[in-house]
Design a protein around this motif. Sequence first.
Motif, mmCIF file in Angstrom:
data_model
loop_
_atom_site.group_PDB
_atom_site.id
_atom_site.type_symbol
_atom_site.label_atom_id
_atom_site.label_comp_id
_atom_site.label_asym_id
_atom_site.label_seq_id
_atom_site.Cartn_x
_atom_site.Cartn_y
_atom_site.Cartn_z
ATOM 1 N N LYS A 91 13.497 7.040 0.905
ATOM 2 C CA LYS A 91 12.918 7.114 -0.428
ATOM 3 C C LYS A 91 12.398 5.774 -0.961
ATOM 4 O O LYS A 91 11.478 5.733 -1.767
ATOM 5 N N ALA A 92 12.997 4.683 -0.508
ATOM 6 C CA ALA A 92 12.735 3.417 -1.197
ATOM 7 C C ALA A 92 12.135 2.341 -0.303
ATOM 8 O O ALA A 92 12.394 2.275 0.899
ATOM 9 N N ALA A 93 11.318 1.491 -0.944
ATOM 10 C CA ALA A 93 10.738 0.321 -0.290
ATOM 11 C C ALA A 93 10.694 -0.804 -1.307
ATOM 12 O O ALA A 93 10.766 -0.571 -2.521
ATOM 13 N N ILE A 94 10.574 -2.028 -0.789
ATOM 14 C CA ILE A 94 10.514 -3.171 -1.693
ATOM 15 C C ILE A 94 9.580 -4.221 -1.113
ATOM 16 O O ILE A 94 9.476 -4.355 0.116
ATOM 17 N N ILE A 95 8.863 -4.916 -1.983
ATOM 18 C CA ILE A 95 8.086 -6.073 -1.535
ATOM 19 C C ILE A 95 8.361 -7.243 -2.474
ATOM 20 O O ILE A 95 8.751 -7.055 -3.634
ATOM 21 N N SER A 96 8.132 -8.441 -1.941
ATOM 22 C CA SER A 96 8.220 -9.643 -2.765
ATOM 23 C C SER A 96 6.824 -10.216 -2.935
ATOM 24 O O SER A 96 6.043 -10.249 -1.983
ATOM 25 N N VAL A 97 6.528 -10.670 -4.144
ATOM 26 C CA VAL A 97 5.207 -11.263 -4.390
ATOM 27 C C VAL A 97 5.250 -12.778 -4.179
ATOM 28 O O VAL A 97 4.277 -13.476 -4.442
ATOM 29 N N ALA A 98 6.393 -13.284 -3.693
ATOM 30 C CA ALA A 98 6.569 -14.743 -3.564
ATOM 31 C C ALA A 98 5.787 -15.336 -2.399
ATOM 32 O O ALA A 98 4.941 -16.201 -2.595
ATOM 33 N N ARG A 99 6.059 -14.861 -1.177
ATOM 34 C CA ARG A 99 5.424 -15.458 0.013
ATOM 35 C C ARG A 99 3.907 -15.329 0.033
ATOM 36 O O ARG A 99 3.226 -16.263 0.455
ATOM 37 N N PRO A 100 3.341 -14.175 -0.374
ATOM 38 C CA PRO A 100 1.881 -14.039 -0.316
ATOM 39 C C PRO A 100 1.139 -15.055 -1.184
ATOM 40 O O PRO A 100 -0.061 -15.233 -1.053
ATOM 41 N N GLN A 112 -8.047 -12.757 -5.748
ATOM 42 C CA GLN A 112 -8.400 -11.534 -5.024
ATOM 43 C C GLN A 112 -7.670 -11.453 -3.684
ATOM 44 O O GLN A 112 -7.243 -10.385 -3.260
ATOM 45 N N VAL A 113 -7.558 -12.598 -3.013
ATOM 46 C CA VAL A 113 -6.864 -12.645 -1.721
ATOM 47 C C VAL A 113 -5.380 -12.327 -1.939
ATOM 48 O O VAL A 113 -4.771 -11.546 -1.196
ATOM 49 N N TYR A 114 -4.844 -12.908 -2.974
ATOM 50 C CA TYR A 114 -3.435 -12.693 -3.301
ATOM 51 C C TYR A 114 -3.145 -11.211 -3.582
ATOM 52 O O TYR A 114 -2.234 -10.618 -3.005
ATOM 53 N N LEU A 115 -3.971 -10.605 -4.427
ATOM 54 C CA LEU A 115 -3.767 -9.195 -4.769
ATOM 55 C C LEU A 115 -3.946 -8.297 -3.547
ATOM 56 O O LEU A 115 -3.205 -7.328 -3.363
ATOM 57 N N ARG A 116 -4.921 -8.649 -2.711
ATOM 58 C CA ARG A 116 -5.162 -7.867 -1.501
ATOM 59 C C ARG A 116 -3.912 -7.878 -0.612
ATOM 60 O O ARG A 116 -3.519 -6.848 -0.069
ATOM 61 N N ARG A 117 -3.289 -9.038 -0.482
ATOM 62 C CA ARG A 117 -2.063 -9.131 0.318
ATOM 63 C C ARG A 117 -0.960 -8.243 -0.258
ATOM 64 O O ARG A 117 -0.245 -7.566 0.484
ATOM 65 N N LEU A 118 -0.842 -8.239 -1.572
ATOM 66 C CA LEU A 118 0.217 -7.433 -2.200
ATOM 67 C C LEU A 118 -0.041 -5.942 -1.985
ATOM 68 O O LEU A 118 0.895 -5.167 -1.767
ATOM 69 N N ILE A 119 -1.314 -5.563 -2.049
ATOM 70 C CA ILE A 119 -1.667 -4.157 -1.820
ATOM 71 C C ILE A 119 -1.350 -3.785 -0.370
ATOM 72 O O ILE A 119 -0.762 -2.731 -0.092
ATOM 73 N N GLN A 120 -1.717 -4.679 0.562
ATOM 74 C CA GLN A 120 -1.442 -4.428 1.988
ATOM 75 C C GLN A 120 0.050 -4.259 2.235
ATOM 76 O O GLN A 120 0.482 -3.323 2.923
ATOM 77 N N LEU A 121 0.837 -5.168 1.679
ATOM 78 C CA LEU A 121 2.289 -5.112 1.906
ATOM 79 C C LEU A 121 2.886 -3.842 1.309
ATOM 80 O O LEU A 121 3.747 -3.201 1.914
ATOM 81 N N SER A 122 2.417 -3.483 0.120
ATOM 82 C CA SER A 122 2.935 -2.270 -0.534
ATOM 83 C C SER A 122 2.646 -1.039 0.314
ATOM 84 O O SER A 122 3.521 -0.196 0.535
ATOM 85 N N LEU A 123 1.411 -0.942 0.803
ATOM 86 C CA LEU A 123 1.030 0.228 1.596
ATOM 87 C C LEU A 123 1.763 0.246 2.930
ATOM 88 O O LEU A 123 2.149 1.306 3.423
ATOM 89 N N HIS A 124 1.965 -0.934 3.505
ATOM 90 C CA HIS A 124 2.706 -1.025 4.766
ATOM 91 C C HIS A 124 4.136 -0.499 4.577
ATOM 92 O O HIS A 124 4.604 0.354 5.345
ATOM 93 N N GLU A 125 4.816 -0.996 3.559
ATOM 94 C CA GLU A 125 6.208 -0.571 3.348
ATOM 95 C C GLU A 125 6.273 0.905 2.949
ATOM 96 O O GLU A 125 7.148 1.639 3.403
ATOM 97 N N LEU A 126 5.352 1.347 2.112
ATOM 98 C CA LEU A 126 5.328 2.775 1.757
ATOM 99 C C LEU A 126 5.054 3.620 3.002
ATOM 100 O O LEU A 126 5.626 4.701 3.167
ATOM 101 N N GLY A 127 4.199 3.108 3.888
ATOM 102 C CA GLY A 127 3.911 3.801 5.151
ATOM 103 C C GLY A 127 5.195 4.065 5.924
ATOM 104 O O GLY A 127 5.389 5.153 6.476
ATOM 105 N N HIS A 128 6.088 3.081 5.944
ATOM 106 C CA HIS A 128 7.384 3.281 6.622
ATOM 107 C C HIS A 128 8.179 4.419 5.963
ATOM 108 O O HIS A 128 8.806 5.219 6.646
ATOM 109 N N THR A 129 8.141 4.477 4.628
ATOM 110 C CA THR A 129 8.886 5.562 3.958
ATOM 111 C C THR A 129 8.284 6.927 4.288
ATOM 112 O O THR A 129 8.950 7.946 4.164
ATOM 113 N N PHE A 130 7.006 6.924 4.691
ATOM 114 C CA PHE A 130 6.362 8.172 5.110
ATOM 115 C C PHE A 130 6.521 8.387 6.613
ATOM 116 O O PHE A 130 5.750 9.120 7.243
ATOM 117 N N GLY A 131 7.484 7.697 7.183
ATOM 118 C CA GLY A 131 7.831 7.932 8.584
ATOM 119 C C GLY A 131 6.996 7.162 9.601
ATOM 120 O O GLY A 131 7.198 7.330 10.804
#
Length: 177
Positions: A91-100, A112-131
């Motif tokens: 059910k759960a995922a987490i990201i940190s906005v520190a390293r990006p 824009q680069v920073y936000l893009r990284r955060l979007i990528q990380l969020s989708l990556h971790e959510l992808g794991h929650t979707f199996g």
Amino acid sequence: MALGPIDPEILRRLRTAIAKILSLPVRVLRPKPLPLHTYHVVRQQYHSTQLLAYLLAENNSEAFRILGITAVDLYIPIFTFVFGEAQLDGKAAIISVARPRGDTDGVMPPRQVYLRRLIQLSLHELGHTFGLGHCRQDACLMGFSANLEKLDRKKLAFCEYCQVLLADYLRDKGLIH
Ligand SMILES: [Zn+2]
Ligand SMILES: [Zn+2]
């Protein structure tokens, strides 16, 4: 859900991007404070797995998936740091906005680069929650990236293969038809 203070614009941008790319409704939940027991004094980082457990315990929404976003640096014992962590098919995922935020030379990336990284990380971790596991295609959002350089080489999309798996998973759960 923000864990500790987070720039509201980041939350808005993530909500919009995640909703668009996954075609699922996304809501920003009320923020929660960071629990001190997840802080490691020597490492000066927060234990990502413990924060995930906290996120689940504190969550009282009906959400199908929940993504925690925090400004603090995360670790799990075998790594010096992690960009984020997720429960595989959970059910759960987490990201940190520190390293990006930081490049190797310590210069702040353009917004824009920073936000893009955060979007990528969020989708990556959510992808794991979707199996979804790690993908062999580096350009795919599910490709593993150990550093920001690799992250920046990714597209802002799942590869065709991962898209099929994702659609199957969401159909299976009755989230899409
Ligand atoms: Zn991963
Ligand atoms: Zn893929």
